[in-house]
Scaffold this motif. Structure first.
Motif, PDB file in Angstrom:
ATOM      1  N   TYR A 109       0.833  -1.205   0.000  1.00 14.67           N
ATOM      2  CA  TYR A 109       0.000   0.000   0.000  1.00 14.67           C
ATOM      3  C   TYR A 109       0.872   1.263   0.000  1.00 14.67           C
ATOM      4  CZ  TYR A 109      -3.614  -3.299   1.593  1.00 14.67           C
ATOM      5  OH  TYR A 109      -4.488  -4.359   1.706  1.00 14.67           O
ATOM      6  N   ASP A 112      -1.620   8.475   1.717  1.00 13.63           N
ATOM      7  CA  ASP A 112      -1.807   9.826   1.183  1.00 13.63           C
ATOM      8  C   ASP A 112      -1.075  10.902   1.985  1.00 13.63           C
ATOM      9  OD1 ASP A 112      -3.316   9.020  -0.951  1.00 13.63           O
ATOM     10  OD2 ASP A 112      -5.269   9.581  -0.087  1.00 13.63           O
ATOM     11  N   GLN A 184      -7.605  -1.542   1.532  1.00 15.65           N
ATOM     12  CA  GLN A 184      -7.982  -0.599   0.476  1.00 15.65           C
ATOM     13  C   GLN A 184      -8.972   0.447   0.993  1.00 15.65           C
ATOM     14  OE1 GLN A 184      -6.946   0.417  -2.216  1.00 15.65           O
ATOM     15  NE2 GLN A 184      -8.301   0.236  -3.995  1.00 15.65           N
ATOM     16  N   GLY A 185      -8.565   1.725   0.907  1.00 11.48           N
ATOM     17  CA  GLY A 185      -9.430   2.831   1.280  1.00 11.48           C
ATOM     18  C   GLY A 185      -9.556   3.077   2.767  1.00 11.48           C
ATOM     19  N   TRP A 190      -5.431   5.241   2.661  1.00  8.85           N
ATOM     20  CA  TRP A 190      -4.564   4.095   2.341  1.00  8.85           C
ATOM     21  C   TRP A 190      -5.083   3.397   1.092  1.00  8.85           C
ATOM     22  CZ3 TRP A 190      -0.031   3.153   4.756  1.00  8.85           C
ATOM     23  CH2 TRP A 190       0.195   3.792   5.991  1.00  8.85           C
ATOM     24  N   TRP A 191      -4.151   3.109   0.157  1.00  7.42           N
ATOM     25  CA  TRP A 191      -4.548   2.546  -1.116  1.00  7.42           C
ATOM     26  C   TRP A 191      -3.556   1.474  -1.581  1.00  7.42           C
ATOM     27  CZ3 TRP A 191      -9.252   4.395  -2.013  1.00  7.42           C
ATOM     28  CH2 TRP A 191      -9.581   5.638  -1.468  1.00  7.42           C
ATOM     29  N   LYS A 199      -2.135   4.993  -7.271  1.00  8.76           N
ATOM     30  CA  LYS A 199      -3.159   4.275  -6.516  1.00  8.76           C
ATOM     31  C   LYS A 199      -3.897   3.321  -7.458  1.00  8.76           C
ATOM     32  CE  LYS A 199      -4.167   8.471  -3.833  1.00  8.76           C
ATOM     33  NZ  LYS A 199      -5.234   9.454  -3.474  1.00  8.76           N
ATOM     34  N   LEU A 201      -7.229   2.065  -8.091  1.00  6.48           N
ATOM     35  CA  LEU A 201      -8.607   2.392  -7.718  1.00  6.48           C
ATOM     36  C   LEU A 201      -9.607   1.518  -8.475  1.00  6.48           C
ATOM     37  CD1 LEU A 201      -8.277   6.303  -7.654  1.00  6.48           C
ATOM     38  CD2 LEU A 201      -8.036   4.670  -5.764  1.00  6.48           C
ATOM     39  N   VAL A 204     -12.952   0.060  -5.145  1.00 10.26           N
ATOM     40  CA  VAL A 204     -12.931   0.959  -3.989  1.00 10.26           C
ATOM     41  C   VAL A 204     -14.196   0.744  -3.173  1.00 10.26           C
ATOM     42  CG1 VAL A 204     -12.864   3.364  -3.233  1.00 10.26           C
ATOM     43  CG2 VAL A 204     -11.572   2.656  -5.252  1.00 10.26           C
TER      44      VAL A 204
END
Length: 238
Positions: A109, A112, A184-185, A190-191, A199, A201, A204
């Motif tokens: 991961y 951000d 995830q998310g 956090w991604w 990222k 995506l 999501v």
């Protein structure tokens, strides 16, 4: 026999003994001269000494010399915990698609609140217990990731964290097994990271899972509250 005759015989016997002793001394002297060319009194000869450790001395008790190979090793110890180069692999998993995994297959991961230019990790202390940084000793081993994108950044404790496109990499301590992506998310920050550092995506959650406040004592058997999913059949918006 008269007294005078006995005296004369005694004197003659004494002279004979002296003559014999003198003759023997001359013979020994001659033999010594023939062997060495000079006469050396016994008292003047150099004494024989035996030093400790002399192989010829039966009474020697000194230990044999120690070889250099018996000296303590000065080699540097191996890194603690078996640490070494990190391993990064580009992998495709169901629903999420292209991701980056570590040597054990766990999904990685990005955060951000970190920065990529310049690279900097802002996940420390308790955060780093929940999201363990991907550390390396030496050049990371990579497969399917562009080497030009892979780097490292120094953490506050001096350890080196691996980066992709400048973004520091992490694992999620709540992921129950390799290939799962329950982070995830999380917290909206956090991604899952793609091999290009962006990222991922693809999937999501409709409601971002809350960020854990304490590190788990054992891997979670279920996704975090508020949603979750996994790479083998995620639900809840994944």
């Amino acid at each position: 026999m008269t007294r005078g005759r006995r005296i004369a015989i005694g004197i003659a016997s004494g002279l004979t003994a002296v003559t014999a002793l003198t003759w023997l001394g001359i013979q020994e002297l001659g033999a010594s001269q023939n062997n060495s060319g000079a006469v050396t009194p016994a008292a003047a000869q150099s004494p024989v000494t035996v030093q400790l450790g002399d192989p010829g001395s039966a009474s020697s008790s000194a230990p044999a010399p120690t070889s250099a190979s018996a000296e303590p090793s000065t080699a540097a110890p191996a890194p603690a915990g078996g640490a070494g180069p990190a391993v990064l692999s580009a992998t495709t998993i169901p629903k999420m698609g292209s991701v980056v995994t570590d040597k054990d297959g766990f999904v990685l991961y990005r955060f951000d609140k970190d920065t990529a230019n310049p690279p900097k990790s802002n996940c420390v202390d308790k955060c780093a217990q929940i999201w363990p940084p991907v550390l390396t000793q030496g050049t990371p081993q990579i497969a399917g990731v562009d080497p030009a994108l892979v780097g490292t950044v120094a953490r506050p404790d001096g350890s080196m964290q691996v980066t992709i496109a400048g973004w520091p990499l992490y694992k999620f301590s709540n992921d129950p097994q390799p290939g799962k992506w329950t982070g995830q998310g999380v917290g909206g920050t956090w991604w899952v990271i793609s091999p290009d550092g962006k990222k991922n995506l693809t999937c999501v959650p409709s409601t971002p899972p809350p960020a854990p406040t304490v590190p788990p004592t054992t891997p979670a058997a279920t996704p975090p509250a508020g949603g979750g999913g996994n790479g083998g059949g995620g639900t809840g918006g994944y």
